[in-house]
Design an enzyme around this catalytic site. Structure first.
Site, PDB file in Angstrom:
ATOM      1  N   CYS A  95       0.835  -1.202   0.000  1.00  0.00           N
ATOM      2  CA  CYS A  95       0.000   0.000   0.000  1.00  0.00           C
ATOM      3  C   CYS A  95       0.877   1.262   0.000  1.00  0.00           C
ATOM      4  O   CYS A  95       1.739   1.434  -0.853  1.00  0.00           O
ATOM      5  CB  CYS A  95      -0.973  -0.046   1.167  1.00  0.00           C
ATOM      6  SG  CYS A  95      -2.228   1.263   1.114  1.00  0.00           S
ATOM      7  N   ASP A 139      -8.548  -5.608  -5.658  1.00  0.00           N
ATOM      8  CA  ASP A 139      -8.202  -4.588  -4.670  1.00  0.00           C
ATOM      9  C   ASP A 139      -9.236  -3.461  -4.740  1.00  0.00           C
ATOM     10  O   ASP A 139      -9.419  -2.846  -5.787  1.00  0.00           O
ATOM     11  CB  ASP A 139      -6.803  -4.048  -4.992  1.00  0.00           C
ATOM     12  CG  ASP A 139      -6.258  -3.091  -3.945  1.00  0.00           C
ATOM     13  OD1 ASP A 139      -7.048  -2.575  -3.135  1.00  0.00           O
ATOM     14  OD2 ASP A 139      -5.037  -2.843  -3.952  1.00  0.00           O
ATOM     15  N   HIS A 170      -6.758  -6.374  -1.419  1.00  0.00           N
ATOM     16  CA  HIS A 170      -5.665  -5.452  -1.098  1.00  0.00           C
ATOM     17  C   HIS A 170      -4.688  -6.032  -0.089  1.00  0.00           C
ATOM     18  O   HIS A 170      -3.478  -5.887  -0.222  1.00  0.00           O
ATOM     19  CB  HIS A 170      -6.258  -4.152  -0.546  1.00  0.00           C
ATOM     20  CG  HIS A 170      -5.253  -3.081  -0.271  1.00  0.00           C
ATOM     21  ND1 HIS A 170      -4.550  -2.438  -1.270  1.00  0.00           N
ATOM     22  CD2 HIS A 170      -4.822  -2.530   0.902  1.00  0.00           C
ATOM     23  CE1 HIS A 170      -3.741  -1.542  -0.733  1.00  0.00           C
ATOM     24  NE2 HIS A 170      -3.880  -1.577   0.583  1.00  0.00           N
TER      25      HIS A 170
END
Length: 418
Positions: free
Chosen positions: A235, A328, A362
């Protein structure tokens, strides 16, 4: 006599367990139920229903689940299908050194109505210990200058490949991946960079010199190979990991999990260079049918023609491993990885690998971790995405590939020095 066995009973969380039930009547239908209590007393549950073979045995290596939380042959399905009793809770180990997660495994006669808490007594039960650290791994708290983190060193003499491990906007110090990497032979520094001890909760800039200090700290350690270090990042951490690979010659391998090829949120700064964050469209923040917030489209309009915001990825001298979850819901990580790779190709670079996983969300974590589809972060009900079975497969495959990639690019080739 009905027996439930699991081998090994105590193991690392990324190691598979062989689960069997014996002594059943031929073709009997039974339910396996798993439960886990985390450090905050939150409960997680899973269940699957199986039919015994003609010998009265169920072997999860070969038997197919008929129903429950998954269907089909999935030897570790009871682990990665664990779901929180209270919605929006994420399973995340904080104390990796002193205690394992304990998974209670129980075998029941199949009940007509599926429910987590069975009223009847189990036919057999056992407790599994799932550790985040192998015996002999040491943890050293890091407070060196302004650096804050924890260094995990494998047991044994000699030098090890060094890795910096970065998480995203979660903040604090997350040690689950670094402790596992050390358990597999890496000197791994779990590095905090906001909202931990005296680090600011919401820094106004991301100062890359802080991460340069961390790289030099790791390279100076006598147990770390001095030829270069790796980064494993996810991320916002992956946007930092990419910048480290571009600007720091110390970084020879970077694993970038569901990240971006630009700064977002706050500027990145390095030795007078400023990378302003890519503007986003707040009107493209969406709320799905479950009331969960999805951010993955917020750069859809602004990234068109926004190449001036993209990192100069072609300047990276090390090797890059992009890992993408195609479902995601937090970042459009597939598009961002494709943009980065297109930029590399235009400059004639081939120092990249892409692993793109349909159905993965994600939060791609070490193998057998339950899918966290959504959780509360910064007071928002965040949707992370992912479908349970493909996400589990992505975690298992990518973890092996991450380790292979890091070993390939971080362990010096002794033969070339002869």
């Amino acid at each position: 006599m009905i027996q439930l066995t699991a081998t090994p009973v105590s193991a690392l969380v990324d190691e598979p367990v062989h689960i069997r039930a014996t002594g059943l009547t031929p073709f009997q239908v039974v339910s396996f139920k798993a439960s886990l209590e985390d450090e905050n007393r939150n409960m997680f549950y899973s269940q699957a229903h199986y039919r015994a073979n003609e010998f009265g045995e169920v072997d999860l290596e070969h038997a197919s689940s008929l129903g429950g939380d998954y269907v089909g042959v999935h030897p570790m399905g009871l682990f990665w299908s664990l779901k929180p009793e209270k919605p929006l809770k994420r399973l995340l180990k904080r104390d990796v050194m002193n205690s394992p997660f304990q998974v209670q495994l129980k075998l029941y006669d199949l009940e007509f109505l599926p429910k987590n808490k069975s009223t009847s007594a189990p036919k057999a039960s056992l407790t599994l210990k799932r550790w985040y650290v192998a015996p002999g791994v040491t943890r050293i708290q890091v407070r060196e200058g302004r650096l804050r983190g924890a260094l995990f060193l494998p047991s044994g003499a000699g030098q090890f490949p060094g890795v910096i491990d970065l998480f995203g906007d979660l903040g604090g110090l997350v040690e689950i991946r670094a402790s596992l990497l050390a358990s597999h032979g890496f000197a791994a520094l779990a590095l905090a960079y906001h909202d931990y001890e005296d680090l600011p909760s919401n820094p106004e800039v991301t100062d890359l010199e802080y991460f340069e200090e961390a790289a030099n700290f790791l390279l100076r350690h006598p147990k770390v190979f001095g030829s270069g270090i790796g980064v494993v990042s996810v991320c916002k951490g992956a946007a930092i990991g990419l910048s480290m690979a571009i600007h720091l010659k110390q970084v020879t391998a970077a694993v970038l999990i569901n990240g971006a090829n630009f700064s977002f949120g706050v500027p990145q700064v390095y030795r007078g260079q400023i990378y302003p964050p890519l503007p986003y469209s707040p009107q493209l923040i969406s709320t799905n049918a479950l009331g969960l917030v999805e951010f993955h489209q917020i750069f859809k309009e602004t990234q068109v023609g926004a190449s001036q915001y993209f990192f100069p990825i072609e300047e990276a001298q090390g090797h890059l491993l992009f890992i993408v979850g195609e479902d995601d819901k937090n970042l459009n990580s597939k598009t961002h990885a494709e943009q980065a790779i297109g930029q590399l190709k235009r400059h004639g670079k081939n120092n990249w690998t892409l692993l793109s996983y349909p159905g993965a969300g994600h939060l791609i974590e070490p193998p057998y971790s339950p899918l966290c589809y959504a959780s509360i972060m910064h007071d928002l009900m965040m949707c992370w995405g992912g479908e349970v079975i493909p996400h589990a497969a992505a975690q298992e495959h990518s973890w092996k590939e991450i380790q292979k990639f890091l070993r390939k690019h971080l362990i010096p080739d002794v033969t070339s020095q002869l």
